[in-house]
Write a protein that holds these residues in place. Structure first.
Motif, PDB file in Angstrom:
ATOM      1  N   ALA A   1       1.219  -1.430   0.125  1.00  0.00           N
ATOM      2  CA  ALA A   1       0.077  -0.025  -0.516  1.00  0.00           C
ATOM      3  C   ALA A   1       0.699   1.860   0.417  1.00  0.00           C
ATOM      4  CB  ALA A   1      -0.932  -0.219   1.024  1.00  0.00           C
TER       5      ALA A   1
ATOM      6  N   SER B   1       1.047   6.681  -6.870  1.00  0.00           N
ATOM      7  CA  SER B   1       0.463   7.386  -7.772  1.00  0.00           C
ATOM      8  C   SER B   1      -0.828   8.346  -6.421  1.00  0.00           C
ATOM      9  CB  SER B   1      -1.639   6.406  -7.119  1.00  0.00           C
ATOM     10  OG  SER B   1      -1.966   6.211  -6.354  1.00  0.00           O
TER      11      SER B   1
ATOM     12  N   PHE C   1      -2.469   8.700  -3.704  1.00  0.00           N
ATOM     13  CA  PHE C   1      -3.380   8.409  -3.140  1.00  0.00           C
ATOM     14  C   PHE C   1      -4.128   6.499  -2.711  1.00  0.00           C
ATOM     15  CE2 PHE C   1      -4.940   7.882  -6.985  1.00  0.00           C
ATOM     16  CZ  PHE C   1      -6.014   6.822  -7.148  1.00  0.00           C
ATOM     17  N   ALA C   2      -4.858   5.765  -2.336  1.00  0.00           N
ATOM     18  CA  ALA C   2      -5.451   4.444  -2.395  1.00  0.00           C
ATOM     19  C   ALA C   2      -4.403   3.232  -1.501  1.00  0.00           C
ATOM     20  CB  ALA C   2      -4.751   3.621  -3.679  1.00  0.00           C
TER      21      ALA C   2
ATOM     22  N   GLN D   1       1.124   4.106  -2.947  1.00  0.00           N
ATOM     23  CA  GLN D   1       0.488   5.651  -2.624  1.00  0.00           C
ATOM     24  C   GLN D   1       1.727   6.108  -3.052  1.00  0.00           C
ATOM     25  OE1 GLN D   1      -0.243   6.449   1.575  1.00  0.00           O
ATOM     26  NE2 GLN D   1      -0.801   8.420   1.403  1.00  0.00           N
TER      27      GLN D   1
ATOM     28  N   MET E   1      -7.260   2.055   0.430  1.00  0.00           N
ATOM     29  CA  MET E   1      -8.055   0.723  -0.795  1.00  0.00           C
ATOM     30  C   MET E   1      -7.011  -1.393  -0.725  1.00  0.00           C
ATOM     31  SD  MET E   1      -9.811   1.117  -4.145  1.00  0.00           S
ATOM     32  CE  MET E   1      -8.462   2.248  -5.202  1.00  0.00           C
ATOM     33  N   VAL E   2      -5.682  -0.257  -0.500  1.00  0.00           N
ATOM     34  CA  VAL E   2      -4.523  -1.564  -1.152  1.00  0.00           C
ATOM     35  C   VAL E   2      -4.614  -2.443   0.180  1.00  0.00           C
ATOM     36  CG1 VAL E   2      -2.134  -2.179  -2.275  1.00  0.00           C
ATOM     37  CG2 VAL E   2      -3.867  -0.294  -2.851  1.00  0.00           C
TER      38      VAL E   2
ATOM     39  N   CYS F   1     -11.585  -3.251 -10.024  1.00  0.00           N
ATOM     40  CA  CYS F   1     -10.042  -3.671  -9.753  1.00  0.00           C
ATOM     41  C   CYS F   1      -9.614  -4.104 -11.659  1.00  0.00           C
ATOM     42  CB  CYS F   1      -9.386  -4.896  -9.308  1.00  0.00           C
ATOM     43  SG  CYS F   1     -10.079  -4.103  -7.397  1.00  0.00           S
TER      44      CYS F   1
END
Length: 111
Positions: A16, A23, A25-26, A20, A29-30, A110
Motif C-alpha cells: 500500500a 499514485s 492515494f489509495a 501511495q 484501499m490497497v 479492480c
C-alpha cells in the motif's frame, strides 16, 4: 502476534505504501484488500486511516507548498463527516459481511 499475521500486516503496509508513493492515494484501499484476509476488522480501518494519513502528511511536508483552504475544504469536510460515520459503522458491521463486500467491490472495480 503470530508470525503469519505480522507478515500479512507488513506485506499489506509495504504494498500500500508503494502504491501511495506512485499514485499519491489509495493506501487504505490497497492495504485493506490484503489485510481483509487476516487482520481483525475492528482494527484494520484504524490502521488503514493511520497509514494513509501518515503517507499524505509525509507527501505534504515533502512538497513544501502552502496549502490553499479553498482547495482543501472538500477533503476536510469529507473527513469530518466520514471518520465519525466510519467509526460508528465499525461497531455494528458483521466481519463476514464486511469481507464479502470488500471482496465484491475489488472484483468489480479492480479488473
Amino acid at each position: 502476534m503470530p508470525f503469519d499475521a505480522l507478515l500479512l500486516l507488513i506485506t499489506g503496509a509495504a504494498v500500500a505504501g508503494f502504491v501511495q508513493g506512485l499514485s499519491g492515494f489509495a493506501f487504505s484501499m490497497v492495504a485493506m484488500s490484503i489485510w481483509v484476509w487476516g487482520v481483525d476488522p475492528r482494527i484494520a480501518p484504524v490502521m488503514a486511516v493511520f497509514g494513509g494519513l501518515t503517507g499524505q502528511i509525509v507527501a505534504a511536508v515533502a512538497s513544501r507548498r502552502k496549502p490553499q483552504l479553498a482547495v482543501l475544504a472538500p477533503f476536510l469536510v469529507g473527513g469530518l463527516l466520514g471518520i465519525p460515520l466510519g467509526v460508528l459503522l465499525v461497531k455494528v458491521v458483521d466481519p463476514k459481511l464486511f469481507k464479502a463486500l470488500i471482496g465484491g467491490i475489488l472484483v468489480v472495480f479492480c479488473p
